[in-house]
Design a protein around this motif. Structure first.
Motif, mmCIF file in Angstrom:
data_model
loop_
_atom_site.group_PDB
_atom_site.id
_atom_site.type_symbol
_atom_site.label_atom_id
_atom_site.label_comp_id
_atom_site.label_asym_id
_atom_site.label_seq_id
_atom_site.Cartn_x
_atom_site.Cartn_y
_atom_site.Cartn_z
ATOM 1 N N ALA A 269 47.561 -12.025 -19.559
ATOM 2 C CA ALA A 269 47.740 -11.188 -18.374
ATOM 3 C C ALA A 269 48.082 -12.049 -17.160
ATOM 4 O O ALA A 269 48.918 -11.667 -16.328
ATOM 5 N N VAL A 270 47.467 -13.216 -17.050
ATOM 6 C CA VAL A 270 47.791 -14.145 -15.964
ATOM 7 C C VAL A 270 49.240 -14.620 -16.102
ATOM 8 O O VAL A 270 49.983 -14.697 -15.123
ATOM 9 N N ALA A 271 49.654 -14.920 -17.330
ATOM 10 C CA ALA A 271 51.009 -15.421 -17.566
ATOM 11 C C ALA A 271 52.060 -14.410 -17.148
ATOM 12 O O ALA A 271 53.158 -14.778 -16.716
ATOM 13 N N ALA A 272 51.736 -13.129 -17.263
ATOM 14 C CA ALA A 272 52.685 -12.089 -16.865
ATOM 15 C C ALA A 272 52.955 -12.139 -15.366
ATOM 16 O O ALA A 272 54.024 -11.733 -14.911
ATOM 17 N N ARG A 311 51.860 -17.332 -28.810
ATOM 18 C CA ARG A 311 52.590 -16.222 -28.196
ATOM 19 C C ARG A 311 53.647 -16.701 -27.212
ATOM 20 O O ARG A 311 54.760 -16.162 -27.163
ATOM 21 N N LEU A 312 53.332 -17.722 -26.415
ATOM 22 C CA LEU A 312 54.223 -18.130 -25.325
ATOM 23 C C LEU A 312 55.146 -19.285 -25.682
ATOM 24 O O LEU A 312 56.135 -19.517 -24.985
ATOM 25 N N GLY A 313 54.838 -20.020 -26.725
ATOM 26 C CA GLY A 313 55.683 -21.156 -27.086
ATOM 27 C C GLY A 313 55.732 -22.193 -25.975
ATOM 28 O O GLY A 313 54.700 -22.622 -25.443
ATOM 29 N N ALA A 314 56.934 -22.593 -25.574
ATOM 30 C CA ALA A 314 57.101 -23.645 -24.570
ATOM 31 C C ALA A 314 56.652 -23.219 -23.184
ATOM 32 O O ALA A 314 56.560 -24.058 -22.282
ATOM 33 N N GLU A 315 56.372 -21.938 -22.992
ATOM 34 C CA GLU A 315 55.873 -21.487 -21.689
ATOM 35 C C GLU A 315 54.381 -21.758 -21.512
ATOM 36 O O GLU A 315 53.809 -21.452 -20.473
ATOM 37 N N TYR A 316 53.773 -22.353 -22.540
ATOM 38 C CA TYR A 316 52.392 -22.835 -22.451
ATOM 39 C C TYR A 316 52.409 -24.341 -22.613
ATOM 40 O O TYR A 316 53.000 -24.871 -23.558
ATOM 41 N N ALA A 317 51.771 -25.049 -21.689
ATOM 42 C CA ALA A 317 51.678 -26.509 -21.775
ATOM 43 C C ALA A 317 50.219 -26.915 -21.646
ATOM 44 O O ALA A 317 49.469 -26.327 -20.862
ATOM 45 N N PHE A 318 49.823 -27.928 -22.396
ATOM 46 C CA PHE A 318 48.431 -28.376 -22.397
ATOM 47 C C PHE A 318 48.346 -29.865 -22.118
ATOM 48 O O PHE A 318 48.872 -30.679 -22.867
#
Length: 402
Positions: A269-272, A311-318
């Motif tokens: 929800a935050v990512a949206a 779910r987000l692939g490259a749109e998530y970074a750690f």
């Protein structure tokens, strides 16, 4: 090898972090290997400030109760409550007593003064209303969702009345009894009342979704999104309480997985709204399975980071964090044959490491895992290096007065 390792190291700043990534992610997750240390939180605060100023980030999400987090966000966006009140009521897990968290809230509120809504910074707690000792009653989330809908849709569309919810919920201490964590028989999570509440919560969430065009127009998208948070929290808590009553060998595995599932849905929800900086323990943000030793044995589950990354692939970074010493907790200088020991010998502090290049430099035989003499610190798993987008290393975490 030492030269290769030095080539992977640079100063910690927003531009350097972004330079390790193929594109600006919706969620940039910064992990920590222990909780409650202001040295690590101050580093987080500085990175967030730079992300706001240089990269257009507007939201920070931390490992704290999602319902309590609304108190912080209301203060930041509209000035509701005093800073002391916000620190007391807006955080779970004792995070409100951390000086660095107080400074974060103070800075964000000052930043928002006089700015239009589109430029204001936002705060999110993305954990469920959960503690190691148990879970909250679903009352707050359920009644808030029901109240939002009751004020805006026809009464005959509601699946129940407030009085029905109150009767089924009963006394809150039935839900919050800390003895339930070790004694499933004390849980009300599989009672007839709890089963009815799960059906009603599902009906309320469905009503919220099918009435979305009307509700968003009648209130605002922010109010509707907040009501969705109520719905996620109510249904998540009722699932969690159901599993607390479970007596099977998979009980703790299921509870850990449900907690991270609640976290993941809040982060999506935050990512949206994105982009956002996410801050939590490494174990909640990593892409690999997490594990923990409990009184019922070792359990493994997919972390919130793993679920969101899928779910987000490259749109998530750690970007994980590791450290050298926490001497006030008995964590001394790391052995030289560990990743922490190799990094501790370098002059930079703190520093940002290109984790994948470091994994390559270390070759096919990674250093030995570090062992911690204190349960509250989780050393870096060398086998995870290649799956990290970056690594922040802090040499010495010192005790600061509160």
């Amino acid at each position: 090898m030492a030269t290769d390792i030095k080539d992977t190291v640079q100063a910690v700043d927003a531009a350097a972090v972004m330079g390790l990534l193929p594109a600006r992610p919706r969620l940039l997750a910064l992990g920590e290997p222990t909780h409650g240390e202001d040295t690590l939180l101050e580093l987080r605060n500085e990175l967030f400030r730079r992300l706001v100023e240089q990269e257009g980030y507007r939201t920070i999400a931390i490992e704290s109760d999602c319902m309590r987090g609304l108190v912080v966000d209301d203060h930041l966006t509209s000035g509701t409550g005093t800073l002391d009140e916000v620190m007391e009521h807006g955080f779970s897990h004792g995070w409100g007593s951390c000086a660095a968290n107080r400074e974060l809230v103070r800075w964000m509120r000052a930043h928002n003064e006089g700015r239009p809504a589109s430029e204001r910074l936002r705060f999110v707690g993305f954990d469920g209303p959960l503690e190691i000792t148990g879970a909250a009653s679903p009352r707050q989330a359920l009644t808030a969702l029901h109240g939002y809908l009751a004020a805006r849709v026809e009464a005959n569309l509601l699946p129940c009345t407030t009085e029905t919810l109150d009767h089924l919920l009963g006394a809150d201490d039935r839900w919050t009894d800390p003895a339930v964590m070790r004694d499933p028989a004390r849980s009300v999570g599989q009672s007839a009342e709890a089963g009815r509440l799960r059906l009603l919560a599902d009906d309320l969430v469905t009503l919220l979704d099918v009435q979305a065009p009307h509700l968003i127009t009648a209130t605002s998208r922010d109010d509707w999104e907040r009501a969705r948070l109520y719905g996620r929290t109510a249904t998540g808590l009722l699932r969690y309480h159901h599993s607390m009553a479970d007596t099977s060998p998979t009980r703790m595995t299921r509870l850990c997985a449900l907690r991270d599932s609640m976290m993941a849905h809040n982060l999506l929800a935050v990512a949206a709204r994105g982009p956002a900086l996410v801050h939590a323990h490494n174990s909640h943000l990593q892409r690999e399975k997490s594990s923990m030793q409990t009184w019922e044995g070792r359990v493994e589950w997919w972390s919130a980071g793993a679920l969101v990354s899928a779910r987000l692939g490259a749109e998530y970074a750690f970007v994980a964090s590791a450290l050298g010493t926490i001497r006030h907790q008995g964590v001394g200088t790391p052995p030289p044959d560990t990743v922490e020991g190799l990094l501790y010998a370098l002059p930079q502090d703190p520093c940002l490491i290109d984790a994948r290049r470091l994994a390559t430099a270390l070759g096919d035989t990674p250093p030995a895992p570090r062992e911690s003499p204190w349960f509250g610190y989780a050393p870096l798993d060398p086998a995870h290096l290649a799956a990290l987008d970056g690594l922040v290393f802090v040499k010495d975490v010192e005790l600061k007065s509160r």
